[in-house]
Design a protein around this motif. Structure first.
Motif, PDB file in Angstrom:
ATOM      1  N   THR A 179      17.426   0.924 -23.985  1.00 29.15           N
ATOM      2  CA  THR A 179      16.786   2.277 -23.703  1.00 29.15           C
ATOM      3  C   THR A 179      16.378   2.641 -25.270  1.00 29.15           C
ATOM      4  OG1 THR A 179      18.949   3.427 -24.046  1.00 29.15           O
ATOM      5  CG2 THR A 179      17.823   3.349 -22.048  1.00 29.15           C
ATOM      6  N   GLU A 180      16.666   2.080 -26.272  1.00 25.11           N
ATOM      7  CA  GLU A 180      16.590   2.431 -27.866  1.00 25.11           C
ATOM      8  C   GLU A 180      15.110   1.563 -28.028  1.00 25.11           C
ATOM      9  OE1 GLU A 180      18.791   5.502 -29.323  1.00 25.11           O
ATOM     10  OE2 GLU A 180      17.326   4.268 -30.205  1.00 25.11           O
ATOM     11  N   LYS A 206      15.208  10.004 -23.607  1.00 33.53           N
ATOM     12  CA  LYS A 206      16.289   8.976 -23.472  1.00 33.53           C
ATOM     13  C   LYS A 206      17.586   9.387 -22.839  1.00 33.53           C
ATOM     14  CE  LYS A 206      15.935   8.151 -28.321  1.00 33.53           C
ATOM     15  NZ  LYS A 206      16.255   8.169 -29.803  1.00 33.53           N
ATOM     16  N   LYS A 207      17.881  10.604 -22.989  1.00 33.88           N
ATOM     17  CA  LYS A 207      18.970  11.163 -21.825  1.00 33.88           C
ATOM     18  C   LYS A 207      18.603  10.893 -20.566  1.00 33.88           C
ATOM     19  CE  LYS A 207      20.476  15.223 -24.656  1.00 33.88           C
ATOM     20  NZ  LYS A 207      19.815  16.508 -24.428  1.00 33.88           N
ATOM     21  N   TRP A 218       7.724  16.598 -30.159  1.00 35.26           N
ATOM     22  CA  TRP A 218       7.700  15.471 -29.532  1.00 35.26           C
ATOM     23  C   TRP A 218       9.003  14.831 -29.661  1.00 35.26           C
ATOM     24  CZ3 TRP A 218       3.314  17.263 -28.135  1.00 35.26           C
ATOM     25  CH2 TRP A 218       2.531  16.779 -27.054  1.00 35.26           C
ATOM     26  N   LYS A 219       9.588  15.047 -30.704  1.00 37.46           N
ATOM     27  CA  LYS A 219      11.193  14.557 -30.860  1.00 37.46           C
ATOM     28  C   LYS A 219      11.893  14.939 -30.100  1.00 37.46           C
ATOM     29  CE  LYS A 219      11.675  12.782 -35.598  1.00 37.46           C
ATOM     30  NZ  LYS A 219      11.989  12.917 -37.027  1.00 37.46           N
ATOM     31  N   ILE A 220      11.810  16.469 -29.719  1.00 28.62           N
ATOM     32  CA  ILE A 220      12.651  16.996 -28.551  1.00 28.62           C
ATOM     33  C   ILE A 220      12.368  16.148 -27.148  1.00 28.62           C
ATOM     34  CG2 ILE A 220      13.044  19.077 -27.288  1.00 28.62           C
ATOM     35  CD1 ILE A 220      12.720  20.513 -29.850  1.00 28.62           C
ATOM     36  N   LEU A 221      11.148  15.995 -27.060  1.00 28.04           N
ATOM     37  CA  LEU A 221      10.599  15.515 -25.710  1.00 28.04           C
ATOM     38  C   LEU A 221      11.223  14.034 -25.553  1.00 28.04           C
ATOM     39  CD1 LEU A 221       7.018  16.438 -25.256  1.00 28.04           C
ATOM     40  CD2 LEU A 221       9.081  17.134 -23.786  1.00 28.04           C
ATOM     41  N   SER A 243       9.518   9.098 -17.397  1.00 25.51           N
ATOM     42  CA  SER A 243      10.643   8.815 -18.283  1.00 25.51           C
ATOM     43  C   SER A 243      11.559   7.912 -17.233  1.00 25.51           C
ATOM     44  CB  SER A 243      11.160   9.801 -19.004  1.00 25.51           C
ATOM     45  OG  SER A 243      10.372  10.225 -20.035  1.00 25.51           O
ATOM     46  N   GLU A 244      12.086   8.747 -15.990  1.00 30.46           N
ATOM     47  CA  GLU A 244      13.211   8.219 -15.321  1.00 30.46           C
ATOM     48  C   GLU A 244      12.732   6.726 -14.778  1.00 30.46           C
ATOM     49  OE1 GLU A 244      13.837  12.743 -13.536  1.00 30.46           O
ATOM     50  OE2 GLU A 244      13.626  11.128 -11.853  1.00 30.46           O
ATOM     51  N   LEU A 245      11.363   6.644 -14.516  1.00 26.26           N
ATOM     52  CA  LEU A 245      10.924   5.405 -13.953  1.00 26.26           C
ATOM     53  C   LEU A 245      11.165   4.424 -14.971  1.00 26.26           C
ATOM     54  CD1 LEU A 245       7.648   6.640 -12.086  1.00 26.26           C
ATOM     55  CD2 LEU A 245       9.809   5.775 -10.983  1.00 26.26           C
ATOM     56  N   ILE A 246      10.621   4.514 -16.478  1.00 27.20           N
ATOM     57  CA  ILE A 246      11.191   3.688 -17.364  1.00 27.20           C
ATOM     58  C   ILE A 246      12.345   3.287 -17.234  1.00 27.20           C
ATOM     59  CG2 ILE A 246      10.708   3.280 -19.784  1.00 27.20           C
ATOM     60  CD1 ILE A 246       8.241   5.257 -19.847  1.00 27.20           C
TER      61      ILE A 246
END
Ligand SMILES: Cc1cc2nc3c(=O)[nH]c(=O)nc-3n(C[C@H](O)[C@H](O)[C@H](O)COP(=O)(O)O)c2cc1C
Length: 433
Positions: free
Chosen positions: A391-392, A430-431, A422-425, A377-380
């Motif tokens: 990011t959205e 996004k954060k 998965w919603k939490i993930l 996620s960080e790489l993305i």
């Protein structure tokens, strides 16, 4: 002969006909005190039910599970468990015109020749409904199998063959090839419009199977699996590993070589000498075209008169999707027995701390997976920043959640719960981004 009883250790006896009062199973030797998995068994029964796919029969049965014995305060008592499913949605009169006719492809004639009694009402015990008992029985042993996973999907339906296997591509046929799926659907529609039917080949892959299952010489694992699978109506053949294609291979190509890390290849399909090697267990089996078709064919009556017969009403064009839950159930029954035997030889039984150790291991694997996901996620996030992207991405998010939900259903998970996780993930990703 007790030909409706199965298994030595985890013994079941099944009973009932397609158009009798009920179908059921009696199970002995279930340990006392086990929380009876009523919902899980009902879910398995729902998966076996017809009418899900576009090419399925229209007989609609609720297949509601009833438990007659062996349960007290939701737990097993250690006494025989009888599970029953009533047949409701049929009228025996609808079958009166079949009283004297042996339908082509069906077991009508062989049952009559054997028993000299002809139950003409929809196949009796040779009907697909008989398999309800097997599925119900398998629901009680799922936990016994630990992390063994069973995956079954068609690799051939009629003239179509899987060429680009993509297990993430899901549909009502369980056909994992995007490239020819639309053509396959058209092909099946055409066969349906002609009143005809088609069969296919199913691939089975069993993972996380321990080495040592299967008992020489009459309880070999491949022999027991073959018997279990071929006992399913409409299954006509089975091959393990490279199967019939081994006939064209020379020994140096057919043997599975080994190095210090284990087997280099798996031509044997994970079984040698009837005992699992610890490699993935693979086999394929063939399902014949549905016997009932809306096409006129030659046949005979009970008094040997030649007639033409055409099945009326709607039928499954292809029963491949319906065979999958049944084959899974039979594999579970075979493995449960093999595991129970092996436990006797190992002289080892799992304690509570063994189970806790297993759970701890899974939790650790989950944490590692979450950490890897976070890093990606960080790489993305960095990539998006560099290319000035938002990011959205609600479409991607919805697609992802839908995909996860489909997979959760495929693996018998609570899809709402999985969606929540998965919603939490996703929020967390996004954060980070
Ligand atoms: C789950 C399941 C569903 C089936 N549904 C049908 C069906 O709708 N129509 C049909 O003609 N055969 C159906 N069959 C197949 C018959 O049970 C079987 O092919 C036939 O009686 C005789 O074939 P056999 O010699 O392979 O047992 C089904 C089989 C199974 C396992």
């Amino acid at each position: 002969m007790r030909s409706n009883s199965y298994n030595k250790y985890y013994g079941i006896t099944t009973f009932g006909e397609s158009h009798g009062k009920a179908i059921g199973v009696v199970i002995e030797d279930v340990k006392p005190g086990i929380l009876f998995p009523f919902k899980k068994i009902q879910k398995l029964l729902n998966e076996r039910k017809p009418g899900k796919g576009k090419f399925s029969t229209t007989r609609k049965e609720q297949d509601e599970l009833q438990v007659l014995s062996g349960i007290f305060n939701d737990r097993t008592t250690g006494l025989p468990i009888c599970m029953l499913i009533y047949n409701k949605n049929f009228k025996s009169e609808d079958y009166d015109h079949l009283k004297n006719i042996f339908r082509p492809g069906h077991a009508d004639i062989s049952y009559y020749k054997k028993f000299k009694i002809y139950d003409h009402r929809g196949g009796g015990r040779a009907s697909g409904r008989e398999t309800i008992s097997r599925v119900a029985a398998s629901g009680l042993i799922t936990d016994l199998l630990g992390d063994i996973s069973i995956n079954i999907y068609p690799v051939k339906i009629g003239k179509f063959t899987i060429s680009e296997e993509d297990l993430t591509f899901c549909n009502h046929l369980n056909w994992h090839d995007r490239s020819n799926y639309d053509q396959l659907e058209k092909y099946l529609k055409k066969i349906k419009s002609e009143g005809n039917s088609i069969g296919g080949i199913l691939q089975v892959k069993i993972d996380n199977i321990p080495a040592g299952l299967g008992d020489p010489v009459f309880e070999k694992l491949d022999a027991n699996l073959a018997k279990a699978i071929v006992s399913i109506g409409s299954v006509k053949g089975i091959e393990f590993g490279d199967g019939f294609s081994l006939a064209a291979l020379k020994g140096d190509l057919a043997n599975d070589e080994m190095d210090k890390n284990g087997f280099i290849t798996n031509h044997s399909g994970g079984i040698l000498g009837g005992i699992s090697t610890g490699s993935e267990l693979t086999f394929r089996f063939v399902v014949k075209p549905t016997s009932s078709i809306n096409i006129s064919q030659k046949t005979i009556t009970k008094d040997n008169k030649q007639i033409k017969f055409k099945s009326s009403g709607r039928h499954d064009t292809c029963i491949i999707p319906r065979i999958i839950p049944v084959a899974k159930a039979m594999i579970k029954l075979v493995l449960a027995d093999a595991k129970a035997y092996q436990k006797l030889i190992d002289n080892k039984s799992h304690t509570l701390s063994d189970y806790r150790e297993m759970i701890d291991k899974i939790d650790e694997e989950l944490l590692i997976a979450i950490s890897r996901r976070q890093k990606i996620s960080e790489l993305i996030g960095r990539y998006k920043k560099k290319h000035d992207l938002s990011t959205e991405d609600s479409k991607r998010e919805n697609d992802l959640l839908q995909n996860i939900k489909t997979k959760a259903n495929m693996w018998n998970l609570d899809s709402q719960l999985i969606k929540k996780i998965w919603k939490i993930l996703l929020e967390n990703s996004k954060k980070i981004q």
